[in-house]
Design a protein around this motif. Structure first.
Motif, PDB file in Angstrom:
ATOM      1  N   ASP A   2       0.833  -1.205   0.000  1.00  0.00           N
ATOM      2  CA  ASP A   2       0.000   0.000   0.000  1.00  0.00           C
ATOM      3  C   ASP A   2       0.866   1.253   0.000  1.00  0.00           C
ATOM      4  OD1 ASP A   2      -2.780  -0.677  -0.157  1.00  0.00           O
ATOM      5  OD2 ASP A   2      -2.544  -1.688   1.767  1.00  0.00           O
ATOM      6  N   ARG A   3       1.969   1.209   0.748  1.00  0.00           N
ATOM      7  CA  ARG A   3       2.830   2.383   0.819  1.00  0.00           C
ATOM      8  C   ARG A   3       3.441   2.683  -0.557  1.00  0.00           C
ATOM      9  NH1 ARG A   3       8.170   2.132   3.666  1.00  0.00           N
ATOM     10  NH2 ARG A   3       7.187   0.949   5.318  1.00  0.00           N
ATOM     11  N   LEU A   4       3.844   1.641  -1.282  1.00  0.00           N
ATOM     12  CA  LEU A   4       4.424   1.858  -2.620  1.00  0.00           C
ATOM     13  C   LEU A   4       3.369   2.418  -3.578  1.00  0.00           C
ATOM     14  CD1 LEU A   4       6.655  -1.335  -2.929  1.00  0.00           C
ATOM     15  CD2 LEU A   4       7.452   1.038  -2.828  1.00  0.00           C
ATOM     16  N   ILE A   5       2.143   1.888  -3.508  1.00  0.00           N
ATOM     17  CA  ILE A   5       1.083   2.391  -4.399  1.00  0.00           C
ATOM     18  C   ILE A   5       0.749   3.844  -4.042  1.00  0.00           C
ATOM     19  CG2 ILE A   5      -1.295   2.050  -5.241  1.00  0.00           C
ATOM     20  CD1 ILE A   5      -0.907  -0.963  -4.729  1.00  0.00           C
ATOM     21  N   ASP A   6       0.726   4.162  -2.739  1.00  0.00           N
ATOM     22  CA  ASP A   6       0.493   5.559  -2.323  1.00  0.00           C
ATOM     23  C   ASP A   6       1.487   6.502  -3.003  1.00  0.00           C
ATOM     24  OD1 ASP A   6      -1.474   4.750  -0.611  1.00  0.00           O
ATOM     25  OD2 ASP A   6      -0.232   4.811   1.200  1.00  0.00           O
ATOM     26  N   GLY A   7       2.708   5.997  -3.233  1.00  0.00           N
ATOM     27  CA  GLY A   7       3.776   6.829  -3.795  1.00  0.00           C
ATOM     28  C   GLY A   7       3.520   7.278  -5.225  1.00  0.00           C
ATOM     29  N   PHE A   8       2.682   6.531  -5.983  1.00  0.00           N
ATOM     30  CA  PHE A   8       2.463   6.943  -7.373  1.00  0.00           C
ATOM     31  C   PHE A   8       0.986   7.063  -7.760  1.00  0.00           C
ATOM     32  CE2 PHE A   8       3.348   2.290  -7.553  1.00  0.00           C
ATOM     33  CZ  PHE A   8       2.164   1.842  -8.103  1.00  0.00           C
TER      34      PHE A   8
END
Ligand code: HEM
Length: 404
Positions: free
Chosen positions: A124-130
């Motif tokens: 989720d944190r990686l998806i939040d990034g983009f």
């Protein structure tokens, strides 16, 4: 002997499956010259591949092949000289049996399962990034960082040091396109770091996997510090690019098979486990199982391979063999009879399979749920593949979607 059907050309790297179909028909056990100049045998049919993976006459120790060993062209560059090469993927019984038993005590399927919330959080944190950008390169922004952070967390590498691993992993993954020197340098950095970390943890054990490796004992036997460092290294090395490719190849397959993708999006929980197995079969992360070497004249699929020869079992071909899989070239996310070889077979069967499955399932379902109109931003035919020998994976996966 049949002609070489254009192996290792740029077209082959983009789509090796027609050449493998040709070899399975006309030369299922085929001697060829690899791009490195090493002469090796390719095993392309499912039944032969499964048999070869379990055949103890095929050793994992590169010293059995003088030509390959002397030229330093097998294995991970730099690992033999550094001492970190004494790991599971280079060893035979009884050394392999002893180390595998010890690591299995620390790296259990339960440990992988307990890691599920952490993998979900990282995803989720990686998806939040983009997510707000409306576009991304799913290799660089998603498939590449997720496994490296996941394995670092699992091993117990402190968060402030994980950026170094991302850099070293980047040096390794560019190997297909770049010089082997970068990989050897990355291996040296990792080795130095891991040895120090193990030394530090010995005095302050936690519940991470490195502490588990230090604690693991079998009949009073423990791993030495060097063995624990080699083990941590192979877990990182084997668990990294493979999982990048599972996520990258898997997402590309779904984006180019809209019907299959729609089924997965409509009924995610029902299908995801079987779907990941089919993505592993259909376009798996490991194209050729790691090296094997004949210790004596060894029959494989009716051909006697002389002693001292390198052998590569072509998992990607075995998993498309119509002798074993109905409609082998068709993607069927609900396939139930699916004993694919993407994780290998026999005593070297992937010890990280439970973690890889979990990462693949969480990565694919979360991405499709959060970015439901995800689509390719470039035609699939124009995407470039990294040209490594053992692995099959994309250089970039550009996508667009409605920002969220
Ligand atoms: C072994 C595939 C993920 C650790 C193997 C082998 C294959 C494989 C094919 C056997 C190689 C051979 O027989 O020559 C994969 C795939 C993965 C994956 C497709 C991801 C989708 C992981 C992960 C880890 C891991 C996440 C650890 C964190 C290992 C280790 C071995 C191994 C340590 C050596 C086992 C032994 O020699 O006994 N893997 N792997 N792998 N894998 Fe994986």
């Amino acid at each position: 002997m049949a002609d070489d059907p254009g192996l290792f050309t740029r077209e082959f790297v983009a789509d090796p499956y027609p050449a493998y179909a040709y070899l399975r028909e006309h030369a299922p056990v085929h001697r060829t010259t690899l791009p490195s100049g090493v002469e090796a045998w390719l095993v392309t049919r499912y039944a032969d591949a499964r048999q070869a993976l379990a055949d103890q006459r095929l050793s994992k120790n590169p010293r059995h092949s003088e030509q390959a060993w002397k030229q330093g062209k097998v294995g991970v560059p730099g690992e033999q000289r550094s001492g970190i090469g004494a790991h599971l993927l280079n060893l035979d019984p009884p050394d392999h049996t002893r180390l595998r038993r010890l690591v299995s005590k620390a790296f259990t399927p339960r440990r992988a399962e307990e890691f599920r919330p952490r993998v979900q959080e990282l995803t989720d944190r990686l998806i939040d990034g983009f997510a707000a950008a409306g576009e991304a390169d799913l290799i660089h922004d998603f498939a590449f960082p997720l496994p490296i952070y996941a394995v670092c967390d699992l091993l117990g590498v402190p968060e402030e040091d994980q950026a170094d691993f991302r850099t070293w992993a980047g040096m390794m993954i560019r190997h297909g396109a770049g010089p082997r020197g970068g990989v050897a340098r990355a291996v040296r950095h990792m080795q130095g770091y891991l040895k120090e970390l193990i030394h530090r943890k010995r005095g302050d054990l936690g519940d991470d996997l490195i502490s588990g490796l230090i604690r693991a004992s079998d009949h009073g036997e423990h791993l030495t510090e060097d063995e624990a460092a080699a083990m941590a290294f192979i877990l990182l090395f084997a668990g990294f690019e493979t999982t990048v490719n599972l996520i990258g190849n898997g997402l590309l397959t779904l984006l180019t098979h809209p019907e299959a993708r729609a089924r997965l999006q409509d009924e995610p929980d029902l299908r995801v486990a079987a779907a990941i197995e089919e993505l592993l079969r259909f376009d798996g992360p490991v194209e050729l199982a790691t090296w094997r070497f004949t210790t004596c004249d060894t029959p494989v699929g009716g051909v006697v391979i002389p002693a001292g020869e390198p052998v590569l079992v072509v998992l990607a071909s075995a998993d498309r063999d119509p002798r074993r899989f109905a409609d082998a070239d068709t993607l069927d996310l609900a396939r139930s009879d699916n004993p694919h070889l993407a994780f290998g077979h026999g005593i070297h069967y992937c010890i990280g399979a439970p973690l890889a499955r979990l990462e693949g399932q969480i990565a694919v379902t979360t991405l499709l749920r959060r970015l439901p109109d995800l689509e390719l931003a470039e035609p699939a035919a124009e995407l470039r593949w990294r040209g490594g020998l053992i692995m099959r994976g994309l250089q970039r996966l550009p996508v667009r979607f409605t920002p969220s």
